[in-house]
Design an enzyme around this catalytic site. Structure first.
Site, mmCIF file in Angstrom:
data_model
loop_
_atom_site.group_PDB
_atom_site.id
_atom_site.type_symbol
_atom_site.label_atom_id
_atom_site.label_comp_id
_atom_site.label_asym_id
_atom_site.label_seq_id
_atom_site.Cartn_x
_atom_site.Cartn_y
_atom_site.Cartn_z
ATOM 1 N N SER A 1 80.886 8.626 7.031
ATOM 2 C CA SER A 1 80.071 7.456 6.750
ATOM 3 C C SER A 1 78.884 7.661 5.570
ATOM 4 O O SER A 1 79.175 8.446 4.553
ATOM 5 C CB SER A 1 79.205 7.127 8.330
ATOM 6 N N ASP B 1 85.514 -2.406 8.761
ATOM 7 C CA ASP B 1 84.608 -1.954 8.131
ATOM 8 C C ASP B 1 83.813 -2.249 7.156
ATOM 9 O O ASP B 1 84.351 -2.827 6.311
ATOM 10 C CB ASP B 1 85.112 -0.278 8.151
ATOM 11 N N HIS C 1 84.129 1.014 11.972
ATOM 12 C CA HIS C 1 84.099 2.044 11.390
ATOM 13 C C HIS C 1 83.018 3.418 12.461
ATOM 14 O O HIS C 1 83.650 3.151 13.317
ATOM 15 C CB HIS C 1 82.274 1.751 10.780
#
Length: 261
Positions: free
Chosen positions: A107, A201, A231
């Site tokens: 991320s 995502d 995600h």
């Protein structure tokens, strides 16, 4: 597992070292956790780092870089690069093969990992690989997936925008290649990459676009997109079979890159 303190240009950051059972000197990964630049810690990603260590047979040094909004861009970027340099300089005492070093993250940590990998081309310690998991690589949020999956699950467009506001409030900074690696025009000589991404995502297209750009620049890249996954699904290992599979794929893929040649 050993907790460390790593000096950086503005003080120090906490870190945690993981070492495979029975290993003397071997390949290693500097790991940068996700959390939208405002959350995440050594503990939140402890399970992931343990799995990366055991499943890949890799040394891991996880870094707790400074968080926003108290520490804004480029604080986390500086901490990541400084920590990598320190690990490289102290490879001997950490039982790390300095010729087999990677940087990785998920991320927001994926952004930091990609930016760090690019930064090392001009004076940083040489890297043999980079690993990105559901990376957020465009702080301007121009990827089409941001709109397609604006409602999540797990990550929404609103939450993504809020995170960027906390860490990179200056919109001009967001167009810099350091804040948005997708804006780097010259990706030649970037380290080979393994990229894990999720279909559902908001940053899915960030991963696709970056993989394509790396490949176009002649950089070896191994991509794995997991259909129907949200995600940061790798953090749900134990709950999602695909999360467990992706984590193993990521660990073994990094190990293959670091042990090659």
């Amino acid at each position: 597992m050993t907790d460390l303190t790593i000096p950086v240009r503005r003080g120090s950051v906490d870190a945690r070292r993981y070492r495979p059972p029975g290993q003397t000197v071997g390949p290693a990964v500097l790991y940068l956790h996700g959390g939208g630049f405002v959350r995440g810690s050594l503990d939140s990603h402890d399970r992931l780092c343990r799995a990366l260590c055991v499943r890949g047979g890799l040394g891991v040094v996880a870094v707790a870089y400074r968080l926003a909004p108290e520490n804004r861009f480029p604080a986390a970027h500086d901490d990541a690069l400084d920590a990598l340099r320190w690990v490289s300089e102290h490879a001997g005492e950490l039982s790390i093969d300095v010729t087999a070093l990677a940087v990785a993250g998920d991320s927001s940590g994926g952004m930091l990992a990609a930016a760090t990998a690019l930064a090392t081309r001009s004076g940083g310690p040489p890297l043999k690989a980079q690993g990105l998991v559901c990376p957020a690589l465009d702080a301007t949020m121009s990827s089409g997936s941001v709109d397609r999956y604006h409602a999540g699950p797990i990550l929404t467009r609103e939450a993504l925008a809020w995170s960027y506001d906390q860490y990179i409030p200056d919109t001009d900074d967001r167009r810099s290649a350091r804040a948005s690696p997708l804006f780097e025009e010259n990706l030649a000589d970037a380290p080979p990459a393994i990229i894990i991404s999720a279909q559902i995502d908001p940053v899915a297209d960030d991963a696709r676009r970056y993989a394509a750009a790396l490949a176009a620049a002649g950089v070896a890249v191994d991509t794995h997109e997991y259909a129907g996954m949200p995600h940061s699904f790798v953090l749900l290992t134990g709950m999602l079979e695909d999360g467990d599979h992706a984590l193993t794929t990521f660990a073994t893929g990094l190990a293959e890159l670091l042990n090659s040649g």
